[in-house]
Design a protein around this motif. Structure first.
Motif, PDB file in Angstrom:
ATOM      1  N   VAL A 194       0.815  -1.216   0.000  1.00 11.94           N
ATOM      2  CA  VAL A 194       0.000   0.000   0.000  1.00 11.94           C
ATOM      3  C   VAL A 194       0.850   1.267   0.000  1.00 11.94           C
ATOM      4  N   GLN A 195       2.186   1.149   0.062  1.00 12.11           N
ATOM      5  CA  GLN A 195       3.036   2.329  -0.098  1.00 12.11           C
ATOM      6  C   GLN A 195       2.818   2.976  -1.465  1.00 12.11           C
ATOM      7  N   GLN A 196       2.274   2.215  -2.404  1.00 11.93           N
ATOM      8  CA  GLN A 196       2.009   2.731  -3.746  1.00 11.93           C
ATOM      9  C   GLN A 196       0.727   3.555  -3.825  1.00 11.93           C
ATOM     10  N   MET A 197      -0.117   3.467  -2.807  1.00 15.36           N
ATOM     11  CA  MET A 197      -1.453   4.027  -2.869  1.00 15.36           C
ATOM     12  C   MET A 197      -1.508   5.397  -2.185  1.00 15.36           C
ATOM     13  N   PRO A 198      -2.550   6.197  -2.515  1.00 21.04           N
ATOM     14  CA  PRO A 198      -2.717   7.497  -1.843  1.00 21.04           C
ATOM     15  C   PRO A 198      -2.864   7.334  -0.341  1.00 21.04           C
ATOM     16  N   ALA A 199      -2.545   8.388   0.394  1.00 22.41           N
ATOM     17  CA  ALA A 199      -2.575   8.336   1.849  1.00 22.41           C
ATOM     18  C   ALA A 199      -3.967   8.040   2.393  1.00 22.41           C
ATOM     19  N   ASP A 200      -5.013   8.361   1.624  1.00 17.08           N
ATOM     20  CA  ASP A 200      -6.374   8.118   2.096  1.00 17.08           C
ATOM     21  C   ASP A 200      -6.954   6.802   1.572  1.00 17.08           C
ATOM     22  N   PHE A 201      -6.113   5.966   0.953  1.00 17.03           N
ATOM     23  CA  PHE A 201      -6.604   4.669   0.479  1.00 17.03           C
ATOM     24  C   PHE A 201      -7.024   3.835   1.688  1.00 17.03           C
ATOM     25  N   PRO A 202      -8.236   3.288   1.687  1.00 16.97           N
ATOM     26  CA  PRO A 202      -8.729   2.615   2.899  1.00 16.97           C
ATOM     27  C   PRO A 202      -8.096   1.245   3.127  1.00 16.97           C
ATOM     28  N   VAL A 203      -7.664   1.017   4.356  1.00 16.22           N
ATOM     29  CA  VAL A 203      -7.173  -0.293   4.786  1.00 16.22           C
ATOM     30  C   VAL A 203      -7.791  -0.599   6.154  1.00 16.22           C
ATOM     31  N   THR A 204      -7.779  -1.879   6.517  1.00  8.62           N
ATOM     32  CA  THR A 204      -8.298  -2.311   7.815  1.00  8.62           C
ATOM     33  C   THR A 204      -7.201  -3.035   8.568  1.00  8.62           C
ATOM     34  N   GLU A 205      -6.943  -2.638   9.810  1.00  8.99           N
ATOM     35  CA  GLU A 205      -5.977  -3.362  10.631  1.00  8.99           C
ATOM     36  C   GLU A 205      -6.606  -4.669  11.105  1.00  8.99           C
ATOM     37  N   PHE A 206      -5.845  -5.750  11.014  1.00  7.54           N
ATOM     38  CA  PHE A 206      -6.411  -7.082  11.259  1.00  7.54           C
ATOM     39  C   PHE A 206      -6.918  -7.263  12.690  1.00  7.54           C
ATOM     40  N   TRP A 207      -6.314  -6.594  13.644  1.00  9.17           N
ATOM     41  CA  TRP A 207      -6.763  -6.758  15.029  1.00  9.17           C
ATOM     42  C   TRP A 207      -8.235  -6.364  15.160  1.00  9.17           C
ATOM     43  N   ARG A 208      -8.690  -5.430  14.317  1.00  6.86           N
ATOM     44  CA  ARG A 208     -10.089  -5.003  14.376  1.00  6.86           C
ATOM     45  C   ARG A 208     -11.013  -6.125  13.903  1.00  6.86           C
ATOM     46  N   VAL A 209     -10.547  -6.930  12.949  1.00  2.18           N
ATOM     47  CA  VAL A 209     -11.330  -8.091  12.507  1.00  2.18           C
ATOM     48  C   VAL A 209     -11.411  -9.118  13.637  1.00  2.18           C
ATOM     49  N   LEU A 210     -10.272  -9.385  14.278  1.00  2.00           N
ATOM     50  CA  LEU A 210     -10.252 -10.343  15.385  1.00  2.00           C
ATOM     51  C   LEU A 210     -11.140  -9.884  16.544  1.00  2.00           C
ATOM     52  N   ALA A 211     -11.176  -8.582  16.777  1.00  2.00           N
ATOM     53  CA  ALA A 211     -11.941  -8.050  17.906  1.00  2.00           C
ATOM     54  C   ALA A 211     -13.421  -7.871  17.575  1.00  2.00           C
ATOM     55  N   GLY A 212     -13.812  -8.158  16.337  1.00  2.00           N
ATOM     56  CA  GLY A 212     -15.208  -7.993  15.953  1.00  2.00           C
ATOM     57  C   GLY A 212     -15.589  -6.566  15.632  1.00  2.00           C
ATOM     58  N   GLN A 213     -14.602  -5.664  15.502  1.00  2.00           N
ATOM     59  CA  GLN A 213     -14.877  -4.275  15.178  1.00  2.00           C
ATOM     60  C   GLN A 213     -14.991  -4.031  13.676  1.00  2.00           C
ATOM     61  N   ALA A 214     -14.520  -4.987  12.899  1.00  2.00           N
ATOM     62  CA  ALA A 214     -14.604  -4.904  11.441  1.00  2.00           C
ATOM     63  C   ALA A 214     -14.876  -6.309  10.915  1.00  2.00           C
ATOM     64  N   PRO A 215     -15.597  -6.413   9.786  1.00  2.00           N
ATOM     65  CA  PRO A 215     -15.922  -7.739   9.269  1.00  2.00           C
ATOM     66  C   PRO A 215     -14.729  -8.395   8.603  1.00  2.00           C
ATOM     67  N   GLY A 216     -14.789  -9.722   8.466  1.00  2.00           N
ATOM     68  CA  GLY A 216     -13.829 -10.437   7.650  1.00  2.00           C
ATOM     69  C   GLY A 216     -14.311 -10.394   6.205  1.00  2.00           C
ATOM     70  N   ARG A 217     -14.314 -11.546   5.543  1.00  3.66           N
ATOM     71  CA  ARG A 217     -14.857 -11.603   4.179  1.00  3.66           C
ATOM     72  C   ARG A 217     -16.335 -11.249   4.214  1.00  3.66           C
ATOM     73  N   GLN A 218     -16.771 -10.428   3.248  1.00  5.20           N
ATOM     74  CA  GLN A 218     -18.148  -9.932   3.241  1.00  5.20           C
ATOM     75  C   GLN A 218     -19.040 -10.595   2.201  1.00  5.20           C
ATOM     76  N   SER A 219     -18.427 -11.262   1.217  1.00  7.49           N
ATOM     77  CA  SER A 219     -19.223 -11.967   0.207  1.00  7.49           C
ATOM     78  C   SER A 219     -18.329 -12.966  -0.508  1.00  7.49           C
ATOM     79  N   PRO A 220     -18.918 -14.012  -1.134  1.00  8.40           N
ATOM     80  CA  PRO A 220     -18.101 -14.994  -1.862  1.00  8.40           C
ATOM     81  C   PRO A 220     -17.337 -14.379  -3.031  1.00  8.40           C
TER      82      PRO A 220
END
Length: 280
Positions: A194-220
């Motif tokens: 993601v160093q190639q992407m703009p500073a506002d390119f959205p990413v999710t930190e994995f700990w948030r997925v583990l903690a239930g604060q963000a979803p994992g896979r959302q569709s097949p």
């Protein structure tokens, strides 16, 4: 607390040395006393593969059975076996620009029960029909190992090789069409793909997925990317595990790194020079 020393020299094989060499120290927080000095060369490969599978359990499709493995060097066996034993991968499609690397990998994994191996002639050949694509190349360049035209709906991409400034594996278009998960965002934006992407390119930190604060896979059909760079917490956890296992199994040996002082306030006495005239 802990520290880790690690290098990254892709040309080291030319002088008979590993690309990555590492060791680490675990110390007591209350006193600062080192309690474990351990190799981390093998351990780095193990913890990297373990982290890849941990993320894939949340981001890859549950029915994933075929993985393309691009880059068949020192870490490839660890990734292959982790995904086979822990995620149920049954077929590996292998590609490396060095055919001898692929041959080495196939020798090591030959006879692994329930695992089919296919040597491919190109990246495109390897990723065709794959559920998961793992890229684990070593060259320190802004490479484009995987391009948007090779990405299929529902694919999970485990990008391991892009791990320092100026070293990438994924075309920016691959990231743009995917849900991207990282270990630690400030580090990943400097060292990851993601160093190639703009500073506002959205990413999710994995700990948030583990903690239930963000979803994992959302569709097949969703395309997901784990932009792996390696994170200090992984090494800290590995060192704690090594300490615990060494104590349980009786492994390791005492090492006199710190002198046992009769008087902690009198370090000079350990030289045995008391009473001798010192030269100016």
């Amino acid at each position: 607390y802990s520290f880790k020393y690690v290098n990254g020299h892709p040309k080291n094989h030319c002088v008979g040395l590993p690309t990555v060499m590492a060791f680490g120290v675990l110390a007591d927080v209350a006193t600062g006393l080192p309690v474990l000095l351990s190799e981390l060369t093998l351990t780095t490969a193990l913890r990297t593969a373990a982290t890849s599978v941990m993320v894939a359990r949340r981001l890859a499709r549950p029915d994933s059975r075929v993985m393309a493995l691009i880059g068949n060097g020192a870490q490839s066996e660890f990734q292959a076996l982790a995904f086979h034993h822990l995620l149920g991968i049954r077929e590996l499609r292998l590609y490396d620009i060095d055919p001898t690397a692929t041959a080495k990998l196939m020798r090591h994994l030959a006879g692994t029960p329930g695992l089919a191996l296919t040597a491919c002639t190109s990246v495109a050949d390897a990723v065709r029909g794959a559920d998961i694509v793992t890229t684990v190349t070593a060259d320190k360049t802004n490479a484009t190992i995987l391009t948007p035209d090779l990405v299929e709906p529902g694919m999970h991409i485990n990008g391991v090789g892009g791990d320092c400034p100026g070293k990438t594996e994924l075309h920016p278009g691959v990231l743009a069409q995917a849900r991207v998960v990282v270990e630690y965002e400030p580090q990943s934006r400097v060292e990851g793909d993601v160093q190639q992407m703009p500073a506002d390119f959205p990413v999710t930190e994995f700990w948030r997925v583990l903690a239930g604060q963000a979803p994992g896979r959302q569709s097949p059909e969703q395309v997901t990317v784990f932009d792996s760079v390696g994170f200090a917490l992984e090494d800290f956890s590995a060192l704690r595990l090594l300490r615990d296992l060494s104590q349980q199994l009786g492994l390791g040996a005492p090492l006199d790194l710190i002198p046992p002082l009769a008087d902690p306030k009198n370090l000079f006495a350990e030289l045995g020079l008391s009473g001798q005239r010192q030269a100016a």
